[in-house]
Design an enzyme around this catalytic site. Sequence first.
Site, mmCIF file in Angstrom:
data_model
loop_
_atom_site.group_PDB
_atom_site.id
_atom_site.type_symbol
_atom_site.label_atom_id
_atom_site.label_comp_id
_atom_site.label_asym_id
_atom_site.label_seq_id
_atom_site.Cartn_x
_atom_site.Cartn_y
_atom_site.Cartn_z
ATOM 1 N N TRP A 289 -3.053 -2.470 -1.594
ATOM 2 C CA TRP A 289 -2.825 -3.906 -1.751
ATOM 3 C C TRP A 289 -3.670 -4.572 -0.675
ATOM 4 C CZ3 TRP A 289 -1.110 -8.174 0.944
ATOM 5 C CH2 TRP A 289 -0.722 -9.281 0.195
ATOM 6 N N LYS B 84 11.344 -16.019 -10.156
ATOM 7 C CA LYS B 84 11.075 -14.976 -11.148
ATOM 8 C C LYS B 84 9.969 -15.400 -12.102
ATOM 9 C CE LYS B 84 13.485 -11.875 -9.671
ATOM 10 N NZ LYS B 84 12.936 -12.389 -8.427
ATOM 11 N N ASN C 140 -1.762 2.268 5.950
ATOM 12 C CA ASN C 140 -0.941 1.116 5.584
ATOM 13 C C ASN C 140 -0.735 0.275 6.833
ATOM 14 O OD1 ASN C 140 -0.662 2.261 3.086
ATOM 15 N ND2 ASN C 140 1.497 2.796 3.316
ATOM 16 N N GLY C 141 -0.680 -1.039 6.674
ATOM 17 C CA GLY C 141 -0.433 -1.911 7.810
ATOM 18 C C GLY C 141 -1.615 -2.822 8.074
ATOM 19 N N CYS D 160 0.844 -1.196 0.000
ATOM 20 C CA CYS D 160 0.000 0.000 0.000
ATOM 21 C C CYS D 160 0.879 1.245 0.000
ATOM 22 C CB CYS D 160 -0.965 0.045 1.165
ATOM 23 S SG CYS D 160 -2.123 -1.330 1.257
ATOM 24 N N GLU E 154 16.071 -18.856 -7.524
ATOM 25 C CA GLU E 154 15.725 -17.495 -7.919
ATOM 26 C C GLU E 154 15.087 -17.463 -9.306
ATOM 27 O OE1 GLU E 154 15.494 -13.258 -8.018
ATOM 28 O OE2 GLU E 154 15.375 -14.818 -6.488
ATOM 29 N N GLU F 213 6.597 -15.352 -10.315
ATOM 30 C CA GLU F 213 6.146 -14.011 -9.943
ATOM 31 C C GLU F 213 5.450 -13.292 -11.086
ATOM 32 O OE1 GLU F 213 9.025 -12.053 -6.620
ATOM 33 O OE2 GLU F 213 9.951 -12.452 -8.554
ATOM 34 N N ARG G 181 3.667 -0.344 -4.889
ATOM 35 C CA ARG G 181 3.374 -0.819 -3.537
ATOM 36 C C ARG G 181 1.985 -1.451 -3.436
ATOM 37 N NH1 ARG G 181 6.897 1.736 0.442
ATOM 38 N NH2 ARG G 181 5.432 1.019 2.015
ATOM 39 N N LYS H 294 5.682 -4.463 -4.276
ATOM 40 C CA LYS H 294 7.136 -4.381 -4.215
ATOM 41 C C LYS H 294 7.668 -4.455 -2.791
ATOM 42 C CE LYS H 294 11.256 -3.757 -5.876
ATOM 43 N NZ LYS H 294 11.895 -4.854 -6.617
ATOM 44 N N HIS I 65 15.180 -37.800 -6.120
ATOM 45 C CA HIS I 65 14.494 -38.028 -4.850
ATOM 46 C C HIS I 65 13.064 -37.496 -4.870
ATOM 47 C CE1 HIS I 65 18.171 -39.419 -2.837
ATOM 48 N NE2 HIS I 65 18.771 -38.523 -3.604
#
Length: 620
Positions: free
Chosen positions: A74, A497, A100-101, A2, A493, A500, A27, A615, A516
Amino acid sequence: MCGIVGYVGSRDATDILLEGLRRLEYRGYDSAGIAIQGADGILIRKKVGRVSELAALVDQKPVSGNIGIGHTRWATHGGITDENSHPHVGGNGEVIVVHNGVIENYALLKDKLTALGFVFRSSTDTEVVSHLIAHHLEEQTRLGADPENPKTPLLALQLAIKNLKGTYGLGVLFRDFPGMLVAARCGSPLVLGMGKGEFFLASDATPLKPHTDQVVFLEDHEIAVITTSGVEVTHRDRGVTAPSIHVLDQSDDEAELKGYAHYMLKEIFEQPNTIENALRGRLDEDAATSKFGGLNLDTRQLRQVDRIVLTACGTSWHAGLVGEYLIEEFARIPVEVEYASEFRYRNPPLSDTTMVFAITQSGETADTLAAMRESQRKGHPTLAICNVVGSTIAREADGGIFLHAGPEVGVASTKAFTSQVTVLTLLALYLGRLRHMSYTAGRRIIGHLRDMPQTIQQTLKCHEQVQEVAAKYFSAQNFLYMGRGYNFPVALEGALKLKEISYIHAEGYPAAEMKHGPIALVDENTPSVFVIPRGAMYPKVMSNLEEVKARKGPIIAIATENDSRIAAVADDVITIPDVEDYLQPLVSSIPLQLLAYHIAVQRGCNVDRPRNLAKSVTVE
């Protein structure tokens, strides 16, 4: 997560808020809204979707005034609806809040406020805050407080936040106190911009840069009352405090696209420069070591460290895993990499000689911040590897190392990852030279590091190869990523990516672990990406690759230039320069970033604003 913006001054606030929200959209982009206080009182415009949709609404229904607040959301509590969008109204319109929060006790507070007659129009936790402030404002008036005294709304806010459990960054307007914007912080970042006869509020410094380079970072439990006359900051325990003004040192145009189609692509191609920035001034050839200005620990203290914990989330955790391999090889110090979200709630046995590093791009990640504070609470030297100067983690850490990567706008982190790996390589070199690493070995590593910006520039020439591979595989629904040694974290990573930004299921594994369990997933429709540059583990990974080939799984190989053996086996090969094993993550990660990018573009995904992600993860 947010974003908040606010403005108090002589200019019309509407365009300033909308532009600020555009700069903060990374955000959160589920919905956006603004509240403007003008001649007709406080008018609110809010809309589900991107800031551009809010701007279109404002064009249809204009609002004007010299003070206002805005928010890009968000979603945490409540679905993505116009009703749940911020700003939220408290009482009968006397209080307007952006937040926010997360308010953890909102359900209990909501029941109490409902019993008092307050009517809820949303399913958010934020509306509880707006009604709670309105309730205390009403109580102050009932108890005889001067309804025109500007201290009255401040006291109402102070009483309200005493009841809140959780995190908040608040921007509040009061209908009956025009010209006043109040901000409060606990666990969610807020920054004040100090202009000439005007003042700004934001979740981070990004929207402030076009207007001022003078900023104040609010601390937890501080409240700022902002009017055209100035800013007064009050701390819960210390009373009125003199705000400490910082000067922003990042140029505004770093956050512009500069002709690239997306921020992510721009940031991938910035990596030769960002790695050079991470190295600048930190290589000491005379002493064959690296040097840092902000560790705040002397050589004697560092020699006593016999264990290191690296704590981080997401991409930063993957960088930490590379750091574990580097530090253990170069310095022979045991290293553990902990998910910050787990570390903060565990009680691991850490000795007095354990050092903790928090790794973060934003410096505001809620779990990493909490893990760092927990480590400090127990008396361990706790340092940070961080990109954002002035962020909460950068300010609260005992010391640390900045990345100097510049603003990273794309939600999927790219240049911050390679900058983190670069800094961790420097740290491993520094610790190694404090112990057993020879002068000759240190000089050799420095020579290789000096070449890295040019090597990364060479690596980016794989761009066209990657585009062709992406066009071939973009419709696949599952991917496997394999690597060993230093390239195992790169496989993790690379898979992250792809998940995402393209919404394809992908898993990263150490290549030897394939037998395995994961090999059961191999079929003709599941590509396997093998990170297999020449090095100590090459023959082992080659055997794993052959096992996938025998089961008719498509193979994409990230391989060293002129590797004829891999070209004879893999279906597609993306080549990278030949570098030392410990530097391979810096080059092998580049084609995986590009692969995720181009597959997402082929699938029509929003690369810079992937669904459900933001982000900066500032809530738990």
